[in-house]
Each structure stands twice: as structure tokens, then as C-alpha cells.
Scaffold this active site. Sequence first.
Site, PDB file in Angstrom:
ATOM      1  N   ASP A   3       1.115  -1.163   0.018  1.00 36.15           N
ATOM      2  CA  ASP A   3       0.004   0.054   0.034  1.00 36.15           C
ATOM      3  C   ASP A   3       0.853   1.177   0.057  1.00 36.15           C
ATOM      4  OD1 ASP A   3      -2.371  -1.162  -0.002  1.00 36.15           O
ATOM      5  OD2 ASP A   3      -2.891  -0.688   2.243  1.00 36.15           O
ATOM      6  N   ASP A  31      -4.413  -2.785   5.029  1.00 39.20           N
ATOM      7  CA  ASP A  31      -4.895  -2.232   6.392  1.00 39.20           C
ATOM      8  C   ASP A  31      -6.467  -2.126   6.069  1.00 39.20           C
ATOM      9  OD1 ASP A  31      -5.211  -0.289   4.346  1.00 39.20           O
ATOM     10  OD2 ASP A  31      -4.001   1.522   5.582  1.00 39.20           O
ATOM     11  N   ASP A  67      -8.866  -5.236   1.808  1.00 37.77           N
ATOM     12  CA  ASP A  67      -7.700  -5.955   1.489  1.00 37.77           C
ATOM     13  C   ASP A  67      -7.882  -7.309   1.971  1.00 37.77           C
ATOM     14  OD1 ASP A  67      -6.511  -3.779   0.416  1.00 37.77           O
ATOM     15  OD2 ASP A  67      -5.904  -3.079   2.559  1.00 37.77           O
TER      16      ASP A  67
END
Length: 1207
Positions: free
Chosen positions: A464, A784, A788
Site C-alpha cells: 500500500d 490495512d 484488503d
Amino acid sequence: MTNPTEHALPANSVEGHEGDFGCSVMDLRKLMELRSADAINHISASYGGVMNLCSRLKTNPVEGLSGNPADLEKRKQVFGQNLIPPKKPKTFLELVWEALQDVTLIILEIAAIISLVLSFYRPPGEENEQCGLPVNSPEDEGESEAGWIEGAAILFSVIIVVLVTAFNDWSKEKQFRGLQNRIEKEQKFSVIRNGHIIQLPVAEIVVGDIAQIKYGDLLPADGILIQGNDLKIDESSLTGESDHVKKSLERDPMLLSGTHVMEGSGRMVVTAVGINSQTGIIFTLLGASEGEEEEKKKKGKKQGVPENRNKAKTQDGVALEIQPLNSQEGVDSEEKEKKTVKVPKKEKSVLQGKLTRLAVQIGKAGLIMSAITVLILILYFVIDNFVIQRKQWLAECTPIYIQYFVKFFIIGITVLVVAVPEGLPLAVTISLAYSVKKMMKDNNLVRHLDACETMGNATAICSDKTGTLTMNRMTVVQAYIGDTHYHQLPSPDAFVPKVLDLIVNGISINSAYTSKILPPEKEGGLPRQVGNKTECALLGFVTDLKQDYHAVRSEVPEEKLYKVYTFNSVRKSMSTVIQKPSGGYRMYSKGASEIILRKCNRILDKKGEAMPFKNKDRDEMVRTVIEPMASEGLRTICLAYRDFSDVEPPWDNESEILTELTCIAVVGIEDPVRPEVPDAIAKCKRAGITVRMVTGDNINTARAIATKCGIVTPGDDFLCLEGKEFNRLIRNEKGEVEQEKLDKVWPKLRVLARSSPTDKHTLVKGIIDSTVGEQRQVVAVTGDGTNDGPALKKADVGFAMGIAGTDVAKEASDIILTDDNFTSIVKAVMWGRNVYDSISKFLQFQLTVNVVAVIVAFTGACITQDSPLKAVQMLWVNLIMDTFASLALATEPPTDSLLKRRPYGRNKPLISRTMMKNILGHAVYQLTVIFLLVFAGEKLFDIDSGRKAPLHSPPSQHYTIIFNTFVLMQLFNEINSRKIHGERNVFAGIFRNLIFCSVVLGTFVSQIIIVEFGGKPFSCTKLTLSQWFWCLFIGIGELLWGQVISTIPTQSLKFLKEAGHGTAKEEITRDAEGLDEIDHAEMELRRGQILWFRGLNRIQTQIKVVKAFHSSLHESIQKPKNQNSIHNFMTHPEFAIDEEVPRTPLLDEQEEENLEKVSKSGTRVLLLDGEVTPCSDRNSSVMVDCNQVHIVASPSDSPPHSLETSV
């Protein structure tokens, strides 16, 4: 006074406290079993609505509980605590008993007892000569009396081995309990107490607490909704239904523990905790049937039913998907069982598979060697005595002969003991447990043990952007308001009051009320941002404009919000509707600028008047405002609003509501790159790991940040794609993902922007399943958000953010990054590689000992009818070499040099050719020395020969020197084994590892004590100083010989083979028919049917650790026949994760069929462990077109493939 055990017996806890609370535990339990309309009716009929229920529970729906300790204690006693009691750990005695089950040890014990009994038998003196024993001289009397000592010493050694094993298992169990507690403590939840929102450990939550729930939470207790915005819950963990359930006060206010909040936010009153919650009731039911299960298990064993396959699997692992208690699915499960369901098979960790295979192979070899040794000894004795010397078999001599046979048998068993490397699983255990402990200090909280080792093989990281690569400390640095682009923050005087009001209200009201800015913890520090960081940046902007968002929020509290469209990955925006005092409604919206601007048809000018906003104006704004902001790495957010008349519009029709907006402002939010990230990414590149950024942000912002981090460097051949473009390139006309198309995209892809969770999952799955390049990819993913989850589960290693991560993400992950920092991932890679190398170091050492000891025992037995190394000596060697050496070599700290080589592939053998060269080279040295000493030692040292000694003869100096030299050679070879890639300096960093130094020193001191004072039990006698120096000199010769070996180039030794490969794909699919989990050892045994040697038994008990937190009960609950060990999942209740996606990539059904077709047609197919297809280049970044015949060579500057694989 209350009975403290009352909460364990909820049914009886009513009487004492009926007067205190207006409802009992049983009432609330019954209430929580109801759903939707039934529940609403029951609440209004029995309690007069939710608010009355709150007053009965003596709690305030707005302020929460007072937090008075006496009140909290009373609630815990009446309604129970919010924890499910874990299963009792095994006691030390149980572990001792388990260690005693080892077949080899049992055989040794029996042999020792027979030897012990027979040693007390003394035939009359004159017959000794006929039986082949010398006539005792008076001084030998004492010695022959001591014949029992050997048997006793073997028993004693066995006890030591058992205690060491049991202690290791016990400390391992203790460590994981500690890890479990640590994870439990980490889990906190937002609760309102005394009007303040506080983060409370989940175990502290009591009935009557008011809990704040938001997107991404895992609910810690059962409760009833008091206020909710757009709340959707995933209840699949309880019901098996994957559709999200809408929750509202009018339709269904019942919230259950263990379910996930997928959208929205709200508040609930807690009504059931711990064993009284819905999840708790199921746990209790499963726990209650434990006794019955045990019975079944025993019966199963007696009948020989192969039901125990799941036993090891669920022993420590806690993963389950709970079936509904009284839903249709429970009833259907039997029918389902009749149909053969193809569940994707899970493969155990790569390293575990290789080790198990290797141990099984060595075990077979050891078994054969020991059998041959016993056979030769017995035949030689029989032929020598009864054929050559023509002796008669006398009845009175039988015990003497049996004593000889028992001695031979003991020698054979000792060969087997030494041959089987049961230290291997111990080394894995120690290495992993040590790494996990140390990784905690490096901010990696490991949830699944084998993730630690898999990380060492990682070839790709999909990361990310926000919070991992950047600091996640957002600030507004630019703004476009009223036709003006402010490159620095404007002062509040720059705007007319109307615009200022819209900005302040639009931000303060239209953001989660849990997001706020608190004063700094230390003076002079930065203010603390709590909640969503983007919202905190906007709230900070309000503060910079000298306005107070608290005042706006107290004027419009959460209860007054008319309708909230919360942020989710599809909308990429958030909107809040309020009623205007003058009548009508106003909706504030904020979100990604290009998405919100498309929905705007007007824009405010300097005076705050709304001007028309056409498509060409939008394009102009994107070009002049948004793209310049994005190219500086800023995230752009657009604020807008819309007014509605008194007539209430159709709120559920979102597309109609979220149009015709008026744009107030566009702000540019900066999230600076973490200063340590560029260096960490450079390390990854050096280590042969590709880093890809997957973000929901604008492509220009993503590219700018990727350049700052060093993910993309100018002049590289790389791709930066948006989600839409990515999907267009990889999908066919029907919209299905095609692996072939994906294989053309992913090798060059470095940035995927504006990506949805599905895109992330598609990319991860595509890379894992891909067969391009010289080896299969091992992918790590960071995430997070709740969305996901699928990608984290699909990845070989999933990293969840400890600070910003939602509970759902943590639940799906393998490792939690407690500081949300990318550099911690690089540390995890380093530790992972270190685990692999530690195991290889130990293997190199262990196998040298094994080869030498087995050959010496075997040859010695065949030539001199007695092993030069006695049973007790071998057990000592085995103990130090296995237990202590695994401790010494498995705790080597990692060095930076680990990151200077490419990752080992899935099919990299455990024993490389360099290691094989070392093993054979040192074995040659040791065997030469030992045979020289055995056959010429008495001449060299001028002492009596110890060969062909009679049965109970005293220990000789000759054989003591052999034993001593052997141990000292191993000791110095242990230092050599610290390096496995042919490095010359074996002492590098030796003092950094105190454990290693103390083990080597400790072993040396113990050896001196054994030789000097061991006497008869160890078959040793005292040595002179000069003899000691000679032994030491020969031992040190190992170090010099090591230098000679490393001079010989490995390439020139063409005959060397590698060993310890993984299992080929076709073997797995062929052999794993009908297995729930692919177990390499089981397959090897299916082929060999050798079920009784030491290694496997020890592997099952000690490698359980590697399975801890790994296996899932998913199948066990769906198939009644497998329920023999269902109670085991009580061990770690908080790791409940329904792991449907296999961790290690395996073929889907369709691909499996294709594979079969292709392999039948004779084409070479890429197998699981990375066999190379004919058209793939040595360097994975270069793709070769199969139609062109030219060969593309690896660029000369590409990093070496590792010192082993390049050989």
C-alpha cells in the site's frame, strides 16, 4: 457476597441479582438468539424498546457506563467476563510421556533392560572358557561386576533425551501462550465510558457498555444497535451466508460477536459477553463434546480407521468457520458430504515439506544401515564360533550368547539413533521460535509461524502507499477555492463568511465523529491525529483557518445526522445529510476529486455565488489544478454540497442523490514519504525483490510518490496503470481474467493506481499463479483495510498494519506490522532468509556427524565385531550434536549480507552443491583420522590395542582417544558450519552470538568431565596431557581442512548432487487425492510404508509449532467424519479465521484439468516448484518470445542468483 464462579454457570446466576438488573443472563441469551423482526417484537414486548433495555441494564445510551470499579466487577460476576477460557496446556509429565512414545527410544529401553538383566547372570568359572569368555583374574572381578553399568547408562541417556525433548516442547508451548496473550492484549475496542470514547482491551468489555462500531471492526461481543449509519455486517463466520446484512433500528438491530463491520458506523449496547455470546455458546458446545470426541478417537485408533489425519493439523492451530446452530446449512451438511466437494488443498510450508522429505529419506537409509550392521555382527559371531571354531551351543552358555546378541542389537540401534536427524525439527522449532521473539523487537508480530520462513523466499512485495511507504501524517498544503489556487494555506480573511461556513461545516459534519485532533503528548510535539488520517488533515485545515470544529459538532451531534452515506471502496466518497433549521435538507459530500467533480454542475466563485460548471471547465480544472497537485505527490480531495427542498427525495437511490452538486473547494493533502523507505526499497532491489505499489490514489500522485521512494527510477522499463486500464489489458471480451494476458502486464508493472480491492486480489493471484520467469513467484502483500482481506489471504505472506489496520485485515494476515512501516517488512525478509540459512547450517553439520558416525559404527562392527563408538558415547554425541548444536546454529543473528543475494526459489534444495562438498569433504577427513586411530592408534600412541575386547572388559585408552578425537572434530566442524556459501572467514561475527560461544564452550567442558571422570558408564578412561593435546590438534585440523575444502571450486566437482528438494507439482496432485491437507511426509510414507523410525515421530511432535496458527478447521466442521479433533481449536480461540484460500499457490480445478490435458499431449509444463519452461530466461525480468529463436542473455549487471543456484 457473590459466588465468583457464577459466570461459568450462567443458568444459576439469576437468583442473587434479579433485583440489581432488570434482566438475567438467560433472558439476554434468549434475546440474542432471535433475529430481525422477531427480535424487534421481543424487545418492545418484553422491555419496551432498546432505550428501556439500556435503563434496565443501568447504562446511559449517550454517556455509557460510569466506569466505577465496583459496578464493573458486579457486572462481570452477574453476566460473565468477555473471554473464552482457553484449553488447558499439556503438563510437563504429559509431554514426557509423549516423548517416551518414540519408537527408537522404546527399542533402546528394551535392549538396555535385557542387557541390564543379563549382566547379573554369572555362569560358573570353568565354563567361561567354553563360552568364549576369558577366565576372570581376581583384579577383573570388580570390572565384570560392573557389567550392568552399560545398560544403566543407556537408560540414563534415554531419560536425559526424553527430558530435553519434553522441556523443549514445554518451553515452546509456553512461548506460544505468551504470543497469544500478546495478540489478545493488542486487540482493543472503542467504548464510551463516562461520556469519553476510550480504547479498551476486548477482555475488559462488560454487559451494559456502549461500544462505538465502525467500518473494519470485528465485533468483540453481542449487542443491540442504538444508533447506526448505513451499517452493513458480514455474518458469514456465523451463518455461512456471504451476503452483507443491513442493520438498522427498524429492520434488524441484532449484532453478534465474531462478525465483521463491512460498511458504516454506529453505537451498540453490549448484551452478552464471553461464553454467553453467540460465538461463546458455540465454543462451549464444542468444548463440551470433548470427552465424547476422545472416546471416538480411541475407537478409531483401535479399528485402524485413518481418522487421525487432522489430529496434528488442528492441535495448535485455531482456525474455524463456525456453522450456524439451527440453520438450513447444518441440516444440509450430510447431503453435502455425499457429493464429493473439491476443496482447494492447502500445502504446508515450503521448508517444512523439504525437511520432512529429507528426514524420511535419511531415516530409511539409517534403518537399512542399522539392520545390515546387526545382521553382519550376528552372522560373524555365529560363523566364527560355531563354524570356524566348531564350538557346541551349550545350554548353560545361552545367557552369555544372548548377552552378545543384545550388545550387537544395541550397536545396531545406536547406528539408527545417530543416523536419524531428529535434531532437524528441533532446529526448525528453535530457529522459528527465536526468530519470532526477535522479530517482535523489529515490529513484526508473527501470527502464523511459517510466514516467517516463507518471507525469506519472497520475490515480490505488493505494498500500500498510505501509511506504509508514507508517514500517514496528512496535512493540507494547497487549496483551490473560489477560482484561486493557493500554493500556501490561505488566511481565513481571504474568504467571504458564506464560503468559510460551508468549508467548516462540510468538513466538521461530513467526517466520522471518531476522527479528531488531540493536543500533542509532549510539549512542542505535533498534534495527535486520531481516526481516519485524511479526515484529520481536513480537520487540521479547519483549525488552521482559526475555526473550531468541536463547536460545530456539539451543535450538530451524531444523533441529528439525517442520513449518512459512509465511505467505501466502491463509492470512494462520503456524504452526510442534515435537516436545515429553515426547512429542507442539505447534503455535504467529500471524496476523490475526479469522482466528485464529475457529479458537480456548479462551482462557488470568490463571492460565494454558484456558477455553472461545464465539462470543459472540469477538464480545464483537472489540467491546471488537479494534475499539478498530483504530480507533486499530493492527494486531492474535493468538497461539495447540495440543497434539497422540503419534499423528501428517495434517499436509497444514490445515483439520483449524488448528482448536481456544487463544488466548494479542492484541497491538496500531503503525506510525506517515510525518510527510511527509499533505502529499504533499494535493499529490496539488491535482494532480488520487486516492490509494487498498489493504491487507491490518483495515478499522478502515485507515480510521484513511487519516484520519491525509488520504486520507479527514470530510464527503467516499467508500467504505471490505473485500475480501469489494468482490467482492460488483462480481461477478455467476456470480462474474465486471462493468465496469459496478465503475464504480459505484471513483470513490468510497478504502480497500480485507483485500484479496487478486486484488482489487488487479481494482481496477487495472477503473480502467484504465473509460470513466466525462471522460478515461481512468492508474493508478500501489505494491507490495512477490510477490503484488503482477500488479497492478504491469497498472498503467501500477508502483512497487516498494526496501527491503521482494521481487525478484519489483521485477522486475514500472517504478520502484523506494529509500526506500519515498510522497513519492518525488509527486516522480516532478513529474518526469513536467516531461518532458511540457520536450518541449512545445522543440516550441513548434522549430516557430517551422521555420515561419519554411521560409517564408523558400520565398518568397525564388520571388521572388529564391535563399534569403536559405544552406545552411550553415540547417545552423548547425538545429544550434543542434535540438541545443543541446533540451539547454537539456529540462533545465529541475521547479517546484511543476507540481503545481497537473490531469493531461493520454491524448489531450491536445502542442501546445495557447496554444502554437499563441505559435508563429504569433512567426512573424508574425519573417517581417515578415525580409521587411522582404530587400526594404527595403539602404535602411534604406544598403548594397548582396544580392538576385539571381550564382553565386559574395562575401557581402553585406545578407544577413549578415538571417542575424544571424534567429539573434538565435531566441535570444530560446528564452527566451520557457520558458513554455508563457501566463505573463508568462519569466525566472522562469532562473538555476536553468545549462545553459540557458550554451547561450544559448554560442550568442551562436558567432554573433559566425561573423559576424565566418565569411567565405565561412558566406556572412557583417563588420558594423559600429551594425548589430550594430540586430540585437540586433530580437532583444530578440521578448521584448516575447511580452508582446503573452500579452495576447491564447486564447479569442478561435477559428481556432487543437491538434496532436499520440494515436492514436484505433479506428484502432489497425483498423491494428494482425497487429502484435506497435503502432507509431504504422509506421501513419502505412502510410497515407503516405513512408519516406525524416529525422525517422523519427532517431526510430528516438534514441528507442530510450524503448524500452530496455520491449519484450518474449515473442513472439519463441514464433514462430520473429520470431527475427531474439533475440540482442539479451543487452544487459540482468537485465531478464528476461515481460511478458504490456500496459502501456497495450488492449481484451481480448471487449471488442474488443463494441466492434465497438456501433460498428456507431451508439452513441458511448469510445475509447482518452479521447473523452468523451455521459453523462460534465466533473469526473471526479461521475457523471451517463444516464437523467436534468438536467446536473450542475462544482463551482466543482474545480481547473482545466489551463490548456490548460479553454480
